[in-house]
Design a protein around this motif. Sequence first.
Motif, PDB file in Angstrom:
ATOM      1  N   TRP A   8      33.382 -27.293 -23.879  1.00  0.00           N
ATOM      2  CA  TRP A   8      32.783 -28.372 -24.672  1.00  0.00           C
ATOM      3  C   TRP A   8      33.115 -29.742 -24.083  1.00  0.00           C
ATOM      4  CZ3 TRP A   8      29.573 -25.345 -26.597  1.00  0.00           C
ATOM      5  CH2 TRP A   8      29.938 -24.069 -27.006  1.00  0.00           C
ATOM      6  N   MET A  11      30.983 -30.031 -20.868  1.00  0.00           N
ATOM      7  CA  MET A  11      29.586 -30.315 -21.219  1.00  0.00           C
ATOM      8  C   MET A  11      29.421 -31.790 -21.577  1.00  0.00           C
ATOM      9  SD  MET A  11      28.456 -26.922 -23.379  1.00  0.00           S
ATOM     10  CE  MET A  11      27.038 -27.747 -24.092  1.00  0.00           C
ATOM     11  N   SER A  17      24.147 -31.205 -23.566  1.00  0.00           N
ATOM     12  CA  SER A  17      24.349 -30.825 -24.966  1.00  0.00           C
ATOM     13  C   SER A  17      23.979 -29.359 -25.181  1.00  0.00           C
ATOM     14  CB  SER A  17      23.474 -31.698 -25.865  1.00  0.00           C
ATOM     15  OG  SER A  17      22.100 -31.409 -25.633  1.00  0.00           O
ATOM     16  N   GLN A  18      24.365 -28.833 -26.324  1.00  0.00           N
ATOM     17  CA  GLN A  18      23.972 -27.476 -26.678  1.00  0.00           C
ATOM     18  C   GLN A  18      22.449 -27.396 -26.781  1.00  0.00           C
ATOM     19  OE1 GLN A  18      26.276 -25.572 -29.832  1.00  0.00           O
ATOM     20  NE2 GLN A  18      27.913 -27.067 -29.484  1.00  0.00           N
ATOM     21  N   TYR A  19      21.834 -28.423 -27.309  1.00  0.00           N
ATOM     22  CA  TYR A  19      20.372 -28.483 -27.410  1.00  0.00           C
ATOM     23  C   TYR A  19      19.741 -28.378 -26.023  1.00  0.00           C
ATOM     24  CZ  TYR A  19      15.698 -30.197 -28.486  1.00  0.00           C
ATOM     25  OH  TYR A  19      14.339 -30.321 -28.597  1.00  0.00           O
ATOM     26  N   LEU A  21      21.057 -27.000 -23.354  1.00  0.00           N
ATOM     27  CA  LEU A  21      21.243 -25.637 -22.858  1.00  0.00           C
ATOM     28  C   LEU A  21      20.152 -24.716 -23.385  1.00  0.00           C
ATOM     29  CD1 LEU A  21      25.088 -24.886 -23.004  1.00  0.00           C
ATOM     30  CD2 LEU A  21      23.667 -25.164 -20.976  1.00  0.00           C
ATOM     31  N   THR A  29      20.708 -18.948 -28.694  1.00  0.00           N
ATOM     32  CA  THR A  29      21.633 -19.470 -29.713  1.00  0.00           C
ATOM     33  C   THR A  29      22.749 -18.468 -29.962  1.00  0.00           C
ATOM     34  OG1 THR A  29      20.180 -18.625 -31.459  1.00  0.00           O
ATOM     35  CG2 THR A  29      19.907 -20.933 -30.834  1.00  0.00           C
ATOM     36  N   LEU A  32      25.475 -19.105 -27.392  1.00  0.00           N
ATOM     37  CA  LEU A  32      26.248 -20.292 -27.760  1.00  0.00           C
ATOM     38  C   LEU A  32      27.174 -19.993 -28.930  1.00  0.00           C
ATOM     39  CD1 LEU A  32      23.671 -23.168 -27.340  1.00  0.00           C
ATOM     40  CD2 LEU A  32      25.771 -22.818 -26.054  1.00  0.00           C
ATOM     41  N   ASP A  33      26.720 -19.192 -29.874  1.00  0.00           N
ATOM     42  CA  ASP A  33      27.559 -18.834 -31.011  1.00  0.00           C
ATOM     43  C   ASP A  33      28.776 -18.038 -30.547  1.00  0.00           C
ATOM     44  OD1 ASP A  33      27.983 -18.847 -33.888  1.00  0.00           O
ATOM     45  OD2 ASP A  33      27.573 -16.679 -33.799  1.00  0.00           O
ATOM     46  N   ARG A  36      31.166 -20.461 -28.991  1.00  0.00           N
ATOM     47  CA  ARG A  36      31.850 -21.263 -30.018  1.00  0.00           C
ATOM     48  C   ARG A  36      32.974 -20.480 -30.689  1.00  0.00           C
ATOM     49  NH1 ARG A  36      26.620 -23.533 -31.000  1.00  0.00           N
ATOM     50  NH2 ARG A  36      26.092 -21.864 -32.434  1.00  0.00           N
TER      51      ARG A  36
END
Length: 75
Positions: A8, A11, A17-19, A21, A29, A32-33, A36
């Motif tokens: 994080w 990045m 950002s996650q968006y 990616l 998603t 990414l989860d 996280r």
Amino acid sequence: MISFEPLWKTMKNRGVSQYKLIKEYHFSTGQLDRLRKNGNVSSYTLDQLCQILDCRLEDIAHYRPNGEADGKETR
């Protein structure tokens, strides 16, 4: 335990950002989860992140022995 805490920060430093990616690099998603939650991800995913972020593996993950949280032992 493998922790993706460094991911994080890397990045943010690289302006990804996650968006971004999800939309530009087609990351799911679900992936990414898992990241996280410090869950299981494939070496392919780690390779892709290193390529996207132009970084080394230690810039996105580090090993923390079981029982240690943030450098402190838990009981």
